[in-house]
Design an enzyme around this catalytic site. Structure first.
Site, PDB file in Angstrom:
ATOM      1  N   TYR A  77       0.824  -1.204   0.000  1.00 58.25           N
ATOM      2  CA  TYR A  77       0.000   0.000   0.000  1.00 58.25           C
ATOM      3  C   TYR A  77       0.862   1.260   0.000  1.00 58.25           C
ATOM      4  O   TYR A  77       0.572   2.229  -0.703  1.00 58.25           O
ATOM      5  CB  TYR A  77      -0.937   0.003   1.219  1.00 58.25           C
ATOM      6  N   GLU A  78       1.934   1.243   0.781  1.00 60.38           N
ATOM      7  CA  GLU A  78       2.794   2.416   0.898  1.00 60.38           C
ATOM      8  C   GLU A  78       3.838   2.515  -0.220  1.00 60.38           C
ATOM      9  O   GLU A  78       4.683   3.401  -0.198  1.00 60.38           O
ATOM     10  CB  GLU A  78       3.499   2.420   2.267  1.00 60.38           C
ATOM     11  N   TYR A 127      -6.392  11.191  10.671  1.00 57.74           N
ATOM     12  CA  TYR A 127      -5.674  11.439  11.917  1.00 57.74           C
ATOM     13  C   TYR A 127      -6.011  12.823  12.484  1.00 57.74           C
ATOM     14  O   TYR A 127      -6.212  12.977  13.689  1.00 57.74           O
ATOM     15  CB  TYR A 127      -4.166  11.308  11.719  1.00 57.74           C
ATOM     16  N   GLY A 148     -14.791   2.002  10.922  1.00 54.49           N
ATOM     17  CA  GLY A 148     -14.362   2.467  12.239  1.00 54.49           C
ATOM     18  C   GLY A 148     -13.275   1.621  12.877  1.00 54.49           C
ATOM     19  O   GLY A 148     -12.966   1.791  14.060  1.00 54.49           O
ATOM     20  N   GLY A 206     -13.525   2.152   6.485  1.00 53.73           N
ATOM     21  CA  GLY A 206     -14.785   2.877   6.600  1.00 53.73           C
ATOM     22  C   GLY A 206     -15.731   2.285   7.631  1.00 53.73           C
ATOM     23  O   GLY A 206     -16.862   2.748   7.770  1.00 53.73           O
ATOM     24  N   VAL A 222      -5.543  -1.372   7.937  1.00 53.50           N
ATOM     25  CA  VAL A 222      -6.817  -2.063   7.815  1.00 53.50           C
ATOM     26  C   VAL A 222      -6.955  -2.461   6.354  1.00 53.50           C
ATOM     27  O   VAL A 222      -6.732  -1.643   5.452  1.00 53.50           O
ATOM     28  CB  VAL A 222      -7.995  -1.159   8.244  1.00 53.50           C
ATOM     29  N   GLY A 227      -9.887   1.399  12.125  1.00 52.29           N
ATOM     30  CA  GLY A 227      -8.684   2.174  12.426  1.00 52.29           C
ATOM     31  C   GLY A 227      -8.892   3.068  13.630  1.00 52.29           C
ATOM     32  O   GLY A 227      -8.029   3.149  14.515  1.00 52.29           O
ATOM     33  N   ASN A 241      -0.060  10.548   1.793  1.00 53.01           N
ATOM     34  CA  ASN A 241      -1.212   9.753   2.221  1.00 53.01           C
ATOM     35  C   ASN A 241      -2.305  10.665   2.791  1.00 53.01           C
ATOM     36  O   ASN A 241      -2.614  10.633   3.982  1.00 53.01           O
ATOM     37  CB  ASN A 241      -0.760   8.707   3.240  1.00 53.01           C
ATOM     38  N   GLU A 293       4.188   1.994  15.118  1.00 54.85           N
ATOM     39  CA  GLU A 293       5.011   1.761  13.931  1.00 54.85           C
ATOM     40  C   GLU A 293       4.144   1.536  12.695  1.00 54.85           C
ATOM     41  O   GLU A 293       4.424   2.079  11.636  1.00 54.85           O
ATOM     42  CB  GLU A 293       5.927   0.554  14.167  1.00 54.85           C
TER      43      GLU A 293
END
Length: 161
Positions: free
Chosen positions: A26-27, A132, A96, A94, A88, A98, A125, A84
């Site tokens: 993903y990253e 956040y 909840g 979506g 999800v 995370g 991101n 770290e």
């Protein structure tokens, strides 16, 4: 249906490693992925664990994880949590999950008198950054993360004092 959060158990290093790999994909950092199941197992479940992992389950299926370790604030004189990894699986975002994991870790900090919950996020991101911020996180743009690894770490270690 509510999410259930539990601590990773011995024998689940492979599950944790699979989440780490999905996060690396993903990253867009799969080229940096080198951890093995044995590495994760030793870090989580060895004689002196250095790492902790919470598993998020939805309908008894593991769908996310949060990997963390202790940091320490010399200014507060107390430990805290450094998150770290938080991930999800896309099909379960979506819901909840995370947020539930961050709440779980925040409650651990408060219950134990730890001073902070801290993590980093990649600057591209945007969905995570906005998420956040919505939870009250402050982006600390005045700090720059420094890292020495690989050949540079070896070279630094070999330098004379």
């Amino acid at each position: 249906m509510a999410v259930q959060i539990r601590r990773a158990r011995p024998g689940e290093a492979g599950l944790v490693l699979s989440f780490v790999r999905e996060l690396a994909e993903y990253e867009k950092l799969l080229g940096e992925f080198e951890a093995s199941e044995a590495d994760i197992d030793a870090a989580l479940f060895g004689d002196n664990p250095r790492l902790f992992c919470e598993i998020a389950e939805w309908q008894s299926e593991p769908v996310g994880f949060a990997v963390w370790f202790f940091n320490f604030s010399t200014f507060s004189g107390r430990p805290g949590i450094f998150l770290e990894d938080l991930f999800v699986r896309p099909g379960h975002r979506g819901k909840g999950i995370g947020k539930a994991m961050l709440v779980h870790l925040a409650r651990a900090c408060v219950a134990n008198g730890w001073s902070r919950l801290q993590w980093t996020v990649l600057d591209w991101n945007t969905p995570s950054i906005e998420f956040y911020k919505s939870l009250g996180a402050v982006l600390m743009d005045e700090w720059t993360v420094c890292r020495v690894s690989g050949p540079a770490l070896s070279a630094l270690a070999e330098r004379g004092a």
